[in-house]
Design a protein around this motif. Structure first.
Motif, short mmCIF file in Angstrom:
data_model
loop_
_atom_site.label_atom_id
_atom_site.label_comp_id
_atom_site.label_asym_id
_atom_site.label_seq_id
_atom_site.Cartn_x
_atom_site.Cartn_y
_atom_site.Cartn_z
N ALA A 159 -25.36 -57.88 -27.59
CA ALA A 159 -26.41 -58.77 -27.07
C ALA A 159 -26.27 -59.01 -25.58
CB ALA A 159 -26.37 -60.10 -27.81
N LYS A 160 -25.05 -58.87 -25.05
CA LYS A 160 -24.81 -59.09 -23.63
C LYS A 160 -24.48 -57.78 -22.90
CE LYS A 160 -23.18 -63.84 -24.30
NZ LYS A 160 -22.07 -64.81 -24.08
N GLY A 161 -24.86 -56.67 -23.49
CA GLY A 161 -24.58 -55.37 -22.90
C GLY A 161 -25.22 -55.20 -21.54
N ASN A 162 -24.53 -54.50 -20.65
CA ASN A 162 -25.03 -54.29 -19.28
C ASN A 162 -25.92 -53.05 -19.15
OD1 ASN A 162 -23.64 -56.52 -18.10
ND2 ASN A 162 -21.74 -55.35 -18.19
N ILE A 163 -25.92 -52.20 -20.19
CA ILE A 163 -26.76 -51.00 -20.19
C ILE A 163 -27.84 -51.17 -21.24
CG2 ILE A 163 -26.86 -48.51 -20.44
CD1 ILE A 163 -25.24 -49.47 -18.03
N ALA A 164 -29.09 -51.11 -20.81
CA ALA A 164 -30.22 -51.25 -21.73
C ALA A 164 -30.79 -49.88 -22.06
CB ALA A 164 -31.30 -52.12 -21.10
N ILE A 165 -30.98 -49.66 -23.35
CA ILE A 165 -31.76 -48.50 -23.81
C ILE A 165 -33.00 -49.05 -24.47
CG2 ILE A 165 -31.84 -46.50 -25.34
CD1 ILE A 165 -28.82 -46.30 -25.14
N ILE A 166 -34.14 -48.69 -23.94
CA ILE A 166 -35.42 -49.15 -24.52
C ILE A 166 -35.99 -47.98 -25.32
CG2 ILE A 166 -37.73 -50.01 -24.08
CD1 ILE A 166 -35.12 -50.35 -21.35
N LYS A 167 -36.18 -48.19 -26.61
CA LYS A 167 -36.65 -47.12 -27.49
C LYS A 167 -38.03 -47.46 -28.06
CE LYS A 167 -35.80 -44.85 -31.91
NZ LYS A 167 -35.11 -44.97 -33.21
N PHE A 168 -39.02 -46.66 -27.73
CA PHE A 168 -40.36 -46.76 -28.32
C PHE A 168 -40.38 -45.82 -29.53
CE2 PHE A 168 -41.05 -47.94 -23.90
CZ PHE A 168 -41.95 -48.99 -23.98
N PHE A 169 -40.81 -46.33 -30.68
CA PHE A 169 -40.77 -45.51 -31.89
C PHE A 169 -41.85 -45.91 -32.88
CE2 PHE A 169 -38.49 -49.32 -32.89
CZ PHE A 169 -38.75 -49.56 -34.23
N ASP A 170 -42.10 -45.00 -33.82
CA ASP A 170 -43.05 -45.21 -34.91
C ASP A 170 -42.33 -44.82 -36.20
OD1 ASP A 170 -45.11 -44.60 -36.90
OD2 ASP A 170 -46.56 -44.77 -35.27
N TYR A 171 -42.44 -45.66 -37.23
CA TYR A 171 -41.76 -45.38 -38.49
C TYR A 171 -42.29 -44.12 -39.18
CZ TYR A 171 -39.45 -49.94 -38.35
OH TYR A 171 -38.66 -51.02 -38.00
N GLN A 172 -43.44 -43.61 -38.75
CA GLN A 172 -43.99 -42.38 -39.32
C GLN A 172 -43.52 -41.15 -38.56
OE1 GLN A 172 -45.10 -42.65 -42.30
NE2 GLN A 172 -47.32 -42.69 -42.26
N CYS A 173 -42.69 -41.35 -37.56
CA CYS A 173 -42.21 -40.25 -36.71
C CYS A 173 -40.83 -39.81 -37.20
CB CYS A 173 -42.16 -40.72 -35.25
SG CYS A 173 -41.19 -39.67 -34.15
N GLY A 174 -40.73 -38.57 -37.69
CA GLY A 174 -39.47 -38.07 -38.21
C GLY A 174 -38.36 -38.03 -37.16
N TYR A 175 -38.70 -37.62 -35.93
CA TYR A 175 -37.71 -37.56 -34.86
C TYR A 175 -37.22 -38.96 -34.48
CZ TYR A 175 -38.85 -32.63 -34.27
OH TYR A 175 -39.02 -31.28 -34.47
N CYS A 176 -38.09 -39.94 -34.66
CA CYS A 176 -37.66 -41.33 -34.40
C CYS A 176 -36.58 -41.74 -35.40
CB CYS A 176 -38.84 -42.29 -34.50
SG CYS A 176 -40.11 -42.04 -33.24
N GLY A 177 -36.71 -41.27 -36.64
CA GLY A 177 -35.70 -41.54 -37.65
C GLY A 177 -34.37 -40.91 -37.28
N VAL A 178 -34.43 -39.69 -36.73
CA VAL A 178 -33.21 -39.02 -36.26
C VAL A 178 -32.55 -39.85 -35.16
CG1 VAL A 178 -32.32 -36.99 -35.05
CG2 VAL A 178 -34.03 -36.72 -36.87
N MET A 179 -33.36 -40.34 -34.22
CA MET A 179 -32.82 -41.13 -33.12
C MET A 179 -32.29 -42.47 -33.60
SD MET A 179 -32.55 -39.50 -30.38
CE MET A 179 -32.24 -40.78 -29.16
N ALA A 180 -32.86 -43.01 -34.66
CA ALA A 180 -32.37 -44.28 -35.21
C ALA A 180 -30.91 -44.12 -35.64
CB ALA A 180 -33.23 -44.72 -36.39
#
Length: 248
Positions: free
Chosen positions: A82-103
């Motif tokens: 919660a206090k991490g200094n590096i932010a990764i912002i991930k845009f995703f759709d639950y219908q996207c198979g590659y998004c599941g891989v990245m999850a």
């Protein structure tokens, strides 16, 4: 090479050199050179494409910096520190198979690096033609709003797992099952507390993204054009490189 002065003529076209040739002659020289040396045209095309891509990337990073507050805020669910200094912002759709891989990659990544906070942007880009896409995103944010971040994370992970076990197919029944496990009463049509998924789609478009997953890696403080990375697609190696860049 028949005309050794060609590159000079094409690059400078100035002064005495220009006076030696008419415009028509220069055109003829250029045409003959390209016939004899087609690799020059291929290389020039590659260079122009690279220049255009770099320019587009720079403009996209500029937009990321402008939209920093919309990307990194307490209204966005997350995994990791919660206090991490590096932010990764991930845009995703639950219908996207590659998004599941990245999850799956993101779950491993936050275990590897305790300085990372992954902001999860519910972005139902398939919502216009797939009811489960939008419904899953809306219920996810409903759970986050009413039950908190841990309940959201549980729903998020369980929904990916359920979809994977169903042949990577999301359905209203799968969503209903996970919503009820989160302690809420499921309805196909309800008035949700937030419009965040729709807002995320607009932000996604404003930033120039076209497909999911789309990721941004940046320090939470002191972000600038030299330490921000934009990644299109499920490329975990590029994400790791981007983390190192953000830490430097």
């Amino acid at each position: 090479m028949k005309h050794p002065l060609l590159l000079t003529l094409l690059c400078t076209v100035a002064g005495a050199t220009q006076a030696q040739y008419t415009e028509q002659e220069i055109g003829q020289i250029a045409a003959e050179y390209l016939v004899e040396n087609p690799q020059f045209l291929l290389e020039a095309s590659k260079n122009l494409q690279e220049i255009a891509q770099n320019k587009a990337m720079a403009e996209q990073i500029d937009q990321v910096l402008v939209q920093k507050e919309a990307l990194i805020n307490n209204d966005t669910p997350f995994i990791g520190n919660a206090k991490g200094n590096i932010a990764i912002i991930k845009f995703f759709d639950y219908q996207c198979g590659y998004c599941g891989v990245m999850a799956e990659h993101m779950k491993s990544l936050v275990k590897e690096n305790n300085d990372v906070k992954v902001y999860l942007k519910e972005t139902p880009i398939f919502g216009a033609r797939s009811e489960p896409s939008l419904l899953a995103a809306e219920w996810a944010m409903e759970i986050f709003t009413k039950k908190g971040n841990q309940a959201y994370e549980n729903f998020h992970n369980a929904l990916w797992h359920a979809a994977k076990n169903n042949g990577n197919q999301l359905s209203n029944d799968l969503i209903k099952d996970q919503v009820e496990k989160a302690g809420l009463a499921f309805e196909d049509d309800t008035k949700f507390m937030t419009q965040t998924p729709q807002e995320n789609v607009r932000l996604f478009s404003q930033l120039g993204f076209r497909g999911t997953p789309a990721l941004i890696v940046m320090p939470t403080e002191g972000a600038n054009k030299d330490n921000v990375s934009v990644i299109a697609g499920a490329d975990i190696d590029e994400v790791r490189k981007a983390i190192e860049k953000a830490q430097s």
